[in-house]
Design an enzyme around this catalytic site. Structure first.
Site, mmCIF file in Angstrom:
data_model
loop_
_atom_site.group_PDB
_atom_site.id
_atom_site.type_symbol
_atom_site.label_atom_id
_atom_site.label_comp_id
_atom_site.label_asym_id
_atom_site.label_seq_id
_atom_site.Cartn_x
_atom_site.Cartn_y
_atom_site.Cartn_z
ATOM 1 C CB ALA A 3 -0.915 -0.007 1.222
ATOM 2 C CB SER A 5 0.612 6.408 1.816
ATOM 3 O OG SER A 5 1.910 6.618 2.360
ATOM 4 N N GLY A 6 2.545 7.445 -0.708
ATOM 5 C CA GLY A 6 3.272 8.644 -1.111
ATOM 6 C C GLY A 6 4.268 9.059 -0.048
ATOM 7 N N GLY A 7 4.157 8.449 1.133
ATOM 8 C CA GLY A 7 5.083 8.734 2.220
ATOM 9 C C GLY A 7 6.338 7.886 2.128
ATOM 10 C CG ASP A 9 7.268 5.664 7.381
ATOM 11 O OD1 ASP A 9 8.501 5.810 7.486
ATOM 12 O OD2 ASP A 9 6.445 6.261 8.087
ATOM 13 C CB SER A 10 4.163 3.024 2.109
ATOM 14 O OG SER A 10 4.097 4.260 1.434
ATOM 15 C CB CYS A 94 -8.469 3.597 8.760
ATOM 16 S SG CYS A 94 -7.767 3.825 7.124
ATOM 17 N N GLY A 118 3.682 0.416 5.477
ATOM 18 C CA GLY A 118 4.792 1.096 6.133
ATOM 19 C C GLY A 118 4.577 1.288 7.619
ATOM 20 C CB CYS A 190 -6.680 6.798 9.005
ATOM 21 S SG CYS A 190 -6.206 5.512 7.854
#
Length: 351
Positions: A3, A5-7, A9-10, A94, A118, A190
């Site tokens: 998944a 997210s654009g962050g 961590d992921s 979520c 992430g 979230c």
């Protein structure tokens, strides 16, 4: 499937899995259409950066639309909770309903063997079952939000960055030339992002003025709607000069007569409780432990675990007795149980 997210961590989660030899695909989860946004949540920027990160990593990237599921399973849950006078936890819901619910099911149907996120948590196979453990980074550990996971789900979930600290994750991202290596962490509800909760809720629950009174019954202010406040809150009460420098905290919300009761001072005994009743409890092992159970527990994310004893009241309720009184027990919020690094499960605080 990861998944994305654009962050950072992921993205690092996907990068690490690719390095380990997994066939990885990145998926951006759409849960909030542009016209629905009540905040400045930059989903267009998120998906652009997620796609760029996927390209750098060298993996396929696509997106999935779960707007209807998110509204029915997370937003409506939030609104119903606040309307009932309790304080729901949308991040827990979520994870349960979207990331490790609808998305997990979809990924399996698409042929994935695992899904990864992430999250700062660890999923380890013990002697007899999968164990959810805290992330190595104690400041970022997110096991609190994952207590609803089950054995069936853990068997299909990977948490690649659970063994790393946040600074290390950023170093890995920088070295891998990921475009979001120094991007700020997302905050707020979230998927919705940073948004003022009262402002968000006013789109669903109409304001209704009422009195703010002290534990002695003295009226010292007014509120715009009991639904917009939570137990233990001190900011946003707008009590004015009448209270001087004294700090008041919300002790009780009387839904029937639309009254908020406040207590003076953070150390006020009226704001603390040693006994909590929990409902909707999930035991991650899939088997209920023997009671009474000595454990550790916390009633909010940013809190150290506290010593407690758990007793079973009946088939639906459990009594948690803490060694030390706990500040501002908010019905609707989550209480999560631990044995050292292992997350045993958790539930919803009823009272």
């Amino acid at each position: 499937m990861v998944a994305l997210s654009g962050g950072v961590d992921s993205s690092v989660a996907a990068y690490l899995l690719k390095k380990q030899g997994f066939h990885v695909e990145g998926v951006y989860i759409h849960v909030w259409s542009a016209e629905d946004y009540l905040s400045d949540c930059p989903w267009q920027e998120d998906i652009k950066i997620a796609a760029e990160a996927a390209e750098v990593i060298g993996i396929r990237f696509r997106s999935i639309h779960l707007e209807d599921e998110y509204k029915s399973r997370v937003v409506e849950y939030m609104v119903e909770g606040y309307s009932a006078g309790v304080t729901p936890n949308p991040d827990v819901m979520c994870n349960q309903e979207i990331k490790f619910g609808v998305f997990l099911k979809w990924a399996m149907q698409e042929g994935a063997e695992y899904v990864a996120t992430g999250h700062y948590a660890r999923n380890e196979l013990g002697i007899t079952d999968y164990e959810l453990r805290k992330g190595l980074d104690k400041n970022k550990d997110q096991s609190y939000f994952l207590y609803t996971l089950t054995q069936d789900k853990l068997a299909k979930i990977l948490f690649p960055i659970g063994e790393y600290t946040k600074p290390t994750v950023r170093k890995i991202a920088k070295k891998a030339l990921l475009p979001n290596w120094n991007r700020k962490d997302s905050q707020g509800i979230c998927f919705i992002g940073k948004v003022e909760l009262p402002k968000f809720l006013q789109n669903y629950i109409k304001p209704k003025k009422g009195d703010i009174i002290t534990t002695d019954g003295e009226k010292i202010g007014e509120h715009n709607g009991i639904f917009y406040y939570t137990i233990g809150q001190r900011h946003g009460l707008h009590l004015g000069s009448k209270t001087g420098s004294e700090v008041y905290y919300i002790r009780e919300k009387r839904l029937k007569d639309n009254v908020i009761v406040v207590a003076k001072g953070e150390n006020n005994p009226l704001l603390y409780s040693k006994k909590i009743t929990a409902i909707n409890v999930n035991w991650i092992s899939g088997e209920e432990p023997e009671f009474p159970l000595a454990a550790l527990a916390k009633i909010r994310y940013r809190q150290s675990e506290e010593i407690c004893k758990i007793e079973k009241i009946d088939d639906k309720r459990y009594r948690v007795i803490f060694a030390k009184p706990q500040f501002a027990v908010a019905p609707g919020q989550s209480i999560v149980f631990y044995k050292k690094e292992k997350c045993l499960g958790g539930g919803i605080m009823e009272s």
